[in-house]
Scaffold this motif. Structure first.
Motif, PDB file in Angstrom:
ATOM      1  N   TYR A  41     -12.287  14.001  -1.009  1.00 23.33           N
ATOM      2  CA  TYR A  41     -13.093  13.260  -0.056  1.00 23.33           C
ATOM      3  C   TYR A  41     -12.387  13.228   1.295  1.00 23.33           C
ATOM      4  N   TRP A  43     -12.435  10.870   3.416  1.00 25.84           N
ATOM      5  CA  TRP A  43     -12.108   9.510   3.819  1.00 25.84           C
ATOM      6  C   TRP A  43     -11.053   8.937   2.898  1.00 25.84           C
ATOM      7  N   TYR A  44     -10.483   7.835   3.297  1.00 27.64           N
ATOM      8  CA  TYR A  44      -9.350   7.285   2.571  1.00 27.64           C
ATOM      9  C   TYR A  44      -9.737   6.175   1.617  1.00 27.64           C
ATOM     10  N   HIS A  45     -10.976   5.779   1.581  1.00 28.59           N
ATOM     11  CA  HIS A  45     -11.383   4.710   0.672  1.00 28.59           C
ATOM     12  C   HIS A  45     -12.490   5.207  -0.238  1.00 28.59           C
ATOM     13  N   GLN A  46     -12.684   4.482  -1.310  1.00 29.87           N
ATOM     14  CA  GLN A  46     -13.688   4.871  -2.283  1.00 29.87           C
ATOM     15  C   GLN A  46     -15.071   4.531  -1.764  1.00 29.87           C
ATOM     16  N   LYS A  47     -16.007   5.450  -1.921  1.00 33.32           N
ATOM     17  CA  LYS A  47     -17.359   5.217  -1.453  1.00 33.32           C
ATOM     18  C   LYS A  47     -18.222   4.861  -2.661  1.00 33.32           C
ATOM     19  N   ARG A  74     -18.593  -6.830  -1.961  1.00 37.05           N
ATOM     20  CA  ARG A  74     -18.120  -5.774  -1.066  1.00 37.05           C
ATOM     21  C   ARG A  74     -18.722  -5.930   0.327  1.00 37.05           C
ATOM     22  N   VAL A  78     -16.775  -6.621   3.962  1.00 38.30           N
ATOM     23  CA  VAL A  78     -16.983  -5.800   5.154  1.00 38.30           C
ATOM     24  C   VAL A  78     -17.409  -6.681   6.327  1.00 38.30           C
ATOM     25  N   GLU A  81     -14.482  -8.628   7.702  1.00 36.17           N
ATOM     26  CA  GLU A  81     -13.598  -7.792   8.518  1.00 36.17           C
ATOM     27  C   GLU A  81     -14.211  -7.505   9.880  1.00 36.17           C
TER      28      GLU A  81
END
Length: 162
Positions: A41, A43-47, A74, A78, A81
């Protein structure tokens, strides 16, 4: 193992041979089977996939309730943040633009104020331990209130002011 120094004696030589005999098949499986079949992937986070919301779940479906609750958690993280980042940006702008911060940081302040208001509309006054059902009921009650009395905070409905 060519990258290591030669063993000091016969015992370490035997120990290195046993270690290599155990480690080699594991490394081979990892490099030849596992890593080529993994999805990479960007990106660095789980989708996570979007799951049905609580209003789409049947009353006797606990798995759907659980998934909707996890999706709600979740989404709340978000939103938390987002509000925190907007607050930090406004505070940094205030510190940097110290005497003229009311004019120069007005756009950031309005954006932060709108995001904080929206956060409070969705998550405020729910208490420390809440779930998606309580948030959904809050949304439903707010919609009923607005239908009967107009937007929250506006006072009396326009057609009742005669």
């Amino acid at each position: 193992m060519p990258d290591q120094e030669p063993p000091r004696n016969l015992f370490f030589s035997i120990l290195d041979t046993i270690t290599y005999a155990i480690e080699a098949p594991v490394v081979w499986v990892r490099e030849k089977i596992v890593e080529p079949n993994q999805k990479v992937y960007p990106w660095y986070h789980q989708k996570f996939r979007r799951v049905p919301t609580i209003d789409e779940c049947y009353t006797d479906d606990p798995v759907c309730y659980f998934e909707a609750n996890e999706q709600y958690r979740r989404d709340r993280l978000v939103d938390d943040e987002i509000v925190q980042i907007l607050r930090q940006r406004y505070e940094h702008c205030m510190m940097y633009e110290a005497p003229d911060h009311m004019e120069k940081c007005k756009g950031l302040y309005e954006t932060y104020k709108e995001a904080a208001t929206n956060w409070f509309i969705k998550y405020g006054d729910l208490g420390g331990y809440h779930d998606v059902t309580r948030a959904y009921m809050k949304q439903k009650h707010r919609l009923i209130w607005e239908r009967r009395h107009g937007p929250v905070g506006s006072g009396v409905r326009v057609d009742e002011q005669k």
